[in-house]
Design an enzyme around this catalytic site. Structure first.
Site, PDB file in Angstrom:
ATOM      1  N   SER A 196      -3.170 -13.029   2.304  1.00  0.00           N
ATOM      2  CA  SER A 196      -2.750 -13.024   1.066  1.00  0.00           C
ATOM      3  C   SER A 196      -1.699 -11.895   0.779  1.00  0.00           C
ATOM      4  O   SER A 196      -0.931 -11.896  -0.299  1.00  0.00           O
ATOM      5  CB  SER A 196      -3.845 -12.802   0.023  1.00  0.00           C
ATOM      6  OG  SER A 196      -4.324 -11.555   0.552  1.00  0.00           O
ATOM      7  N   SER A 217      -5.630 -10.559   5.793  1.00  0.00           N
ATOM      8  CA  SER A 217      -4.622 -10.578   4.849  1.00  0.00           C
ATOM      9  C   SER A 217      -3.359  -9.544   4.776  1.00  0.00           C
ATOM     10  O   SER A 217      -2.261  -9.619   4.087  1.00  0.00           O
ATOM     11  CB  SER A 217      -5.283 -10.560   3.412  1.00  0.00           C
ATOM     12  OG  SER A 217      -5.836 -11.607   3.052  1.00  0.00           O
ATOM     13  N   LYS A 234       0.922  -4.113  -3.722  1.00  0.00           N
ATOM     14  CA  LYS A 234       0.355  -5.409  -3.694  1.00  0.00           C
ATOM     15  C   LYS A 234      -0.394  -5.511  -5.225  1.00  0.00           C
ATOM     16  O   LYS A 234      -0.990  -4.539  -5.643  1.00  0.00           O
ATOM     17  CB  LYS A 234      -0.580  -5.798  -2.677  1.00  0.00           C
ATOM     18  CG  LYS A 234      -1.294  -7.204  -2.691  1.00  0.00           C
ATOM     19  CD  LYS A 234      -2.195  -7.356  -1.490  1.00  0.00           C
ATOM     20  CE  LYS A 234      -2.950  -8.681  -1.564  1.00  0.00           C
ATOM     21  NZ  LYS A 234      -3.684  -9.041  -0.376  1.00  0.00           N
TER      22      LYS A 234
END
Length: 489
Positions: free
Chosen positions: A152, A176, A77
């Site tokens: 996210s 997330s 990420k």
């Protein structure tokens, strides 16, 4: 190379037996990402040159038969630091930022010869639930490209679900990892707070953030979590607890016989879609048939979780994001005449609307005259929620419920409505507020879209969650279903 029908054991065996080289695997992975990502938009940056160089080095020295991660590409990420590889947190503020060090989790994977293949898209500074607040692109759900991938960590989830990579790291501040895992039909683990070092993670809410793993299967997820866990001298909030091999013995010992599972009535109340509710009730019945006891329990303060979370997380974010001021690094506005201009114009132009909204909310909550009414009250609610979970987990091995109230919703349908977006987190934020481990496991489908089941455990008892998740996985076929290329199901 598509990973839709591969697992870690098969790939490791192929590499060990030299039926495939690490270079071939990396080349095929990059080719598939380039082919697929024009539709999915999961990646922000590829690590092509360095990944191929590392793969060649591994081929020259040979794959370690005792190291299951060697030569396997993994995605990271984009709020996790990678030395020499652009790291943006999906924000214009860090659009051209290249770190000079890697996060502890990235170093741990590198030490095990895992190959960082690239950086995945996300909501800006991890603030959002749909990956639509990214400054650069909008990631699509792997199952239906008209739907959000969640957030996210939407890029990480979509990359795994679409077969671009076998595994990806994400971060979870209020759901997330778990929510995008649920929306994309993959396994997502948010470990106990402190299980994994946060050093090198671009901070959002420091008392809530945790790095975790997204994979297609439970056993692969367990292997990766063991690899990245452990105490870190750079992170004093990281735990000194021993790190077990979470995957060891899953095939032989996975069973839920005798387990007690709590099913909070608040997790199946108003606002939870009927098809999601039914999938969870079916999962509860599956556990009963496998020998577990599933009983209704109550989390009386759960309804206050979203309000407490957004006050606490925004307050911490307003402090953490002070460093992005146009002075030290990152974006700096042009046409500035005074120091005040530098601060105001840089932050106005560099941050997106959602980040600004949370900075303002957090600054207000911490300001003189409002601290007691907002931040202090939220902290008190957090304590009550900790007590609620502690009381249940004293008598039950874990808690079961849905991950999200609905399946993935349409792109663009909620991004302009913050309150609706925030309420989607009502089932995930309590886990971060109380610091417990929680994971999402595929548990059904509704109109072609995946439904995620959430398992919540005792502190540092990820092993029990993996055992229960693996048992469920082996007795159902949801994890075997894959999205069609093109995303329409």
């Amino acid at each position: 190379m598509t990973y839709l029908n591969q697992d870690l054991a098969d790939l490791h065996q192929a590499l060990s037996d030299k039926k495939m080289s690490a270079t071939e695997l990396t080349q095929d992975t990059l080719a598939n990402i380039k082919k697929m990502d024009s539709e999915v938009d999961a990646f922000l940056t590829l690590n092509e040159e360095a990944a191929l160089a590392q793969a060649k080095q591994l081929d020259d020295q040979g794959i370690d038969k005792d190291n299951p991660l060697a030569g396997i590409p993994v995605a990271i990420k984009d709020n996790i630091m990678t030395n020499g590889l652009r790291t943006t947190a999906a924000s214009r503020m860090l659009e051209n930022f290249t770190p000079i060090y890697s996060a502890t989790v990235v170093n741990k994977l590198a030490n095990l010869d895992a190959i960082t293949i690239g950086k995945t898209n996300m909501d800006e500074f991890a603030m959002g639930g749909s990956t639509e607040t990214s400054a650069f692109k909008t990631t699509k759900n792997a199952w239906d490209h008209t739907k959000v991938p969640g957030g996210s960590s939407g890029g990480s989830a979509a990359a795994v679900a679409s077969g671009e990579v076998l595994a990806a790291l994400g971060s979870d501040t209020g759901g997330s990892i778990r929510q995008p895992a649920a929306f994309n039909g993959v396994v997502g683990m948010k470990p106990t707070y402190g299980r994994v070092s946060r050093w090198g993670l671009i901070a959002f809410g420091s008392s809530l953030d945790q790095i975790g793993v997204l994979t297609r299967g439970v056993k692969d997820n367990a292997t990766y979590l063991s690899a990245i866990s452990g105490h870190d001298i750079h992170d004093m909030t990281s735990s000194t607890n021993d790190v077990p091999n979470f995957a060891a013995g899953l095939d032989e010992s996975a069973s839920v016989k005798g387990m007690k599972i709590g099913l909070p009535k608040e997790f199946l109340g108003d606002g939870v879609a009927e098809d999601v509710k039914q999938a969870i009730l079916n999962a509860a019945e599956t556990y009963r048939q496998l020998g577990a006891t599933v009983e209704e329990v109550s989390l009386p303060h759960n309804e206050f979780g979203v309000a407490a979370y957004y006050i606490i997380s925004s307050s911490e974010a307003s402090s953490n994001l002070q460093r992005f001021d146009g002075i030290r690094y990152g974006f700096r506005a042009d046409d500035v005449k005074t120091l005040d201009d530098v601060y105001v114009k840089t932050r106005t132009q560099g941050f997106g609307d959602e980040v600004k909204r949370r900075i303002m909310l957090g600054t207000f909550s911490l300001s003189a005259g409002f601290y007691d009414a907002y931040f202090k009250k939220a902290a008190q609610v957090r304590t009550l929620m900790i007590q609620d979970f502690k009381a249940i987990l004293k008598d039950y091995d874990m808690i079961l419920g849905p991950v999200a109230p609905t399946t993935a919703y349409d792109l663009g349908s909620e991004v302009s409505d913050p309150m609706t977006m925030y309420m989607n987190d009502i089932l995930t934020v309590p886990v971060n507020l109380v610091g417990l481990p929680g994971m999402s496991v595929p548990a059904g489908f509704s109109q072609g879209l995946p439904v995620g089941m959430q398992l919540i455990g005792r502190p540092f008892d990820e092993g029990t969650l993996y055992k229960a998740a693996y048992t469920f996985e082996q007795n159902t076929d949801f994890h075997l279903k894959t999205p069609k290329v093109g995303g329409q199901n």
